[in-house]
Write a protein that holds these residues in place. Structure first.
Motif, PDB file in Angstrom:
ATOM      1  N   VAL A 169      11.299  14.116-107.975  1.00 18.57           N
ATOM      2  CA  VAL A 169      10.716  13.605-109.468  1.00 18.57           C
ATOM      3  C   VAL A 169      10.354  12.310-109.415  1.00 18.57           C
ATOM      4  O   VAL A 169      10.750  11.437-109.100  1.00 18.57           O
ATOM      5  CB  VAL A 169      11.974  13.679-110.610  1.00 18.57           C
ATOM      6  N   ASN A 170       8.775  12.344-109.390  1.00 15.41           N
ATOM      7  CA  ASN A 170       8.036  11.306-109.211  1.00 15.41           C
ATOM      8  C   ASN A 170       8.261  10.535-107.856  1.00 15.41           C
ATOM      9  O   ASN A 170       8.458   9.341-107.844  1.00 15.41           O
ATOM     10  CB  ASN A 170       8.169  10.305-110.475  1.00 15.41           C
ATOM     11  N   ASP A 171       8.550  11.410-106.948  1.00 11.92           N
ATOM     12  CA  ASP A 171       8.443  10.825-105.531  1.00 11.92           C
ATOM     13  C   ASP A 171       9.911  10.614-105.138  1.00 11.92           C
ATOM     14  O   ASP A 171      10.206   9.939-104.214  1.00 11.92           O
ATOM     15  CB  ASP A 171       7.591  10.063-104.991  1.00 11.92           C
ATOM     16  N   GLU A 172      10.952  10.473-106.245  1.00 16.54           N
ATOM     17  CA  GLU A 172      12.394  10.209-106.021  1.00 16.54           C
ATOM     18  C   GLU A 172      13.120  11.435-105.677  1.00 16.54           C
ATOM     19  O   GLU A 172      13.037  12.358-106.321  1.00 16.54           O
ATOM     20  CB  GLU A 172      12.964   9.769-107.261  1.00 16.54           C
ATOM     21  N   ASP A 173      13.869  11.424-104.539  1.00 13.81           N
ATOM     22  CA  ASP A 173      14.757  12.488-104.208  1.00 13.81           C
ATOM     23  C   ASP A 173      15.625  12.680-105.212  1.00 13.81           C
ATOM     24  O   ASP A 173      16.549  11.884-105.412  1.00 13.81           O
ATOM     25  CB  ASP A 173      15.369  12.347-102.848  1.00 13.81           C
ATOM     26  N   VAL A 174      15.793  13.924-105.700  1.00 14.55           N
ATOM     27  CA  VAL A 174      16.702  14.095-107.060  1.00 14.55           C
ATOM     28  C   VAL A 174      18.471  14.092-106.588  1.00 14.55           C
ATOM     29  O   VAL A 174      19.346  14.062-107.563  1.00 14.55           O
ATOM     30  CB  VAL A 174      16.382  15.457-107.559  1.00 14.55           C
ATOM     31  N   ARG A 175      18.514  14.291-105.109  1.00 16.29           N
ATOM     32  CA  ARG A 175      20.009  14.008-104.952  1.00 16.29           C
ATOM     33  C   ARG A 175      20.465  12.787-105.087  1.00 16.29           C
ATOM     34  O   ARG A 175      21.765  12.613-105.362  1.00 16.29           O
ATOM     35  CB  ARG A 175      20.143  14.420-103.275  1.00 16.29           C
ATOM     36  N   TYR A 176      19.582  11.868-105.291  1.00 12.72           N
ATOM     37  CA  TYR A 176      20.042  10.502-105.625  1.00 12.72           C
ATOM     38  C   TYR A 176      19.887  10.108-107.185  1.00 12.72           C
ATOM     39  O   TYR A 176      20.260   8.981-107.650  1.00 12.72           O
ATOM     40  CB  TYR A 176      19.287   9.340-105.070  1.00 12.72           C
ATOM     41  N   LEU A 177      19.286  11.348-107.830  1.00 12.39           N
ATOM     42  CA  LEU A 177      19.432  11.083-109.324  1.00 12.39           C
ATOM     43  C   LEU A 177      20.402  11.906-109.870  1.00 12.39           C
ATOM     44  O   LEU A 177      21.590  11.646-109.691  1.00 12.39           O
ATOM     45  CB  LEU A 177      17.726  11.541-109.784  1.00 12.39           C
ATOM     46  N   GLY A 178      20.084  13.184-110.676  1.00 11.16           N
ATOM     47  CA  GLY A 178      21.126  13.876-111.078  1.00 11.16           C
ATOM     48  C   GLY A 178      21.081  15.263-110.660  1.00 11.16           C
ATOM     49  O   GLY A 178      21.495  16.206-111.392  1.00 11.16           O
ATOM     50  N   SER A 179      20.586  15.556-109.275  1.00  9.61           N
ATOM     51  CA  SER A 179      20.141  16.969-108.965  1.00  9.61           C
ATOM     52  C   SER A 179      19.425  17.867-109.594  1.00  9.61           C
ATOM     53  O   SER A 179      18.467  17.206-110.518  1.00  9.61           O
ATOM     54  CB  SER A 179      21.498  17.452-108.714  1.00  9.61           C
ATOM     55  N   LEU A 180      20.104  18.799-110.412  1.00  6.19           N
ATOM     56  CA  LEU A 180      19.493  19.875-111.172  1.00  6.19           C
ATOM     57  C   LEU A 180      19.447  19.537-112.567  1.00  6.19           C
ATOM     58  O   LEU A 180      18.702  19.871-113.393  1.00  6.19           O
ATOM     59  CB  LEU A 180      20.027  21.358-110.870  1.00  6.19           C
ATOM     60  N   GLU A 181      20.393  18.630-112.767  1.00  2.00           N
ATOM     61  CA  GLU A 181      20.382  18.037-114.072  1.00  2.00           C
ATOM     62  C   GLU A 181      19.464  16.744-114.274  1.00  2.00           C
ATOM     63  O   GLU A 181      19.479  16.151-115.765  1.00  2.00           O
ATOM     64  CB  GLU A 181      21.955  17.511-114.714  1.00  2.00           C
TER      65      GLU A 181
END
Lengths: 142, 94
Positions: free
Chosen positions: B61-73
């Motif tokens: 999302v906006n170039d951030e790996d979502v595994r470091y964000l909230g994955s699918l949430e």
């Protein structure tokens, strides 16, 4: 997103400096697998991007996702193509493994294998992998 | 709410060959459900049958790996860009 839509030629022209840099990278990472990308303009290999193996493993590789996106963008921003994906096999021949075939998600890219099975005699071969089918491509070093 | 989704070459056949599609949803999961409704078969390439992010798909999302964000949430909002990249992976292990 980066385009790899150009049809690959059955022959791959590989600058010797880039071949040597891949072998050097593979030796540096030994016994772990090394991996990286080759890019350039109009289907001509001009640059090597040695990448971190996020698996940090002697038997598998995976590009770090953040680095992957960054380098894909860099290639795209230059108006270049991602031409090839390379990795090393440290103990087996330079031929796509079952894992390599299963995880070949870039059918338009050339897959380059560097084998260090005979450390003093590294072997570099290139393949097309589509739907798990492997076709060897002739490598001409220039 | 419209989010731009960049579609990699290998998945474009699901979306009529388009390099970009718009999708809506408050989270990545909702966004992918929206895409699956409109392009049946697309979601199965990204999300496993158990509802998890496919191991060999990178989502940003906006170039951030979502595994470091909230994955699918991970929350998404109007104007965000979601990028999908199949992993570059393999190895001699069979």
């Amino acid at each position: 997103m980066i385009e790899t839509g150009r049809r690959i030629a059955p022959r791959v022209s590989l600058p010797f400096t880039i071949r040597d840099a891949m072998i050097e990278h593979a030796r540096r990472e030994f016994p772990k697998e090394a991996c990286g990308l080759l890019g350039g303009p109009r289907g001509t290999i001009e640059a090597i991007y040695p990448m971190r193996n996020a698996d940090d493993s002697a038997v598998t590789y995976r590009l770090d996702p953040t680095e992957q996106l960054r380098v894909f963008r860099e290639i795209e921003d230059r108006g270049w193509d991602l031409i090839a994906i390379y990795h090393s096999h440290t103990h087996s021949e330079a031929y796509p493994s079952v894992t390599d075939r299963r995880l070949a998600f870039y059918p338009e890219a050339v897959y380059v294998l560097v084998s260090l099975a005979a450390p003093e005699d590294p072997v570099v071969r290139a393949f097309s992998i589509r739907d798990g089918d492997v076709d060897e491509l002739e490598v001409t070093v220039s | 709410m419209a989010v731009t989704v960049r579609i990699p070459t290998i998945l474009r056949r699901h979306v009529g060959g388009e390099p970009f599609v718009e999708a809506s949803g408050a989270t990545l999961r909702e966004l992918l459900q929206d895409l699956e409704r409109r392009y049946p078969g697309f979601g199965g390439s990204i999300v496993t049958e158990d509802g998890a992010l496919h191991r060999f798909i990178n989502l940003y999302v906006n170039d951030e790996d979502v595994r470091y964000l909230g994955s699918l949430e991970t929350a998404v909002k109007d104007g965000d860009t979601v990028s999908i990249l199949p992993a570059v992976a393999g190895g001699e292990h069979t």
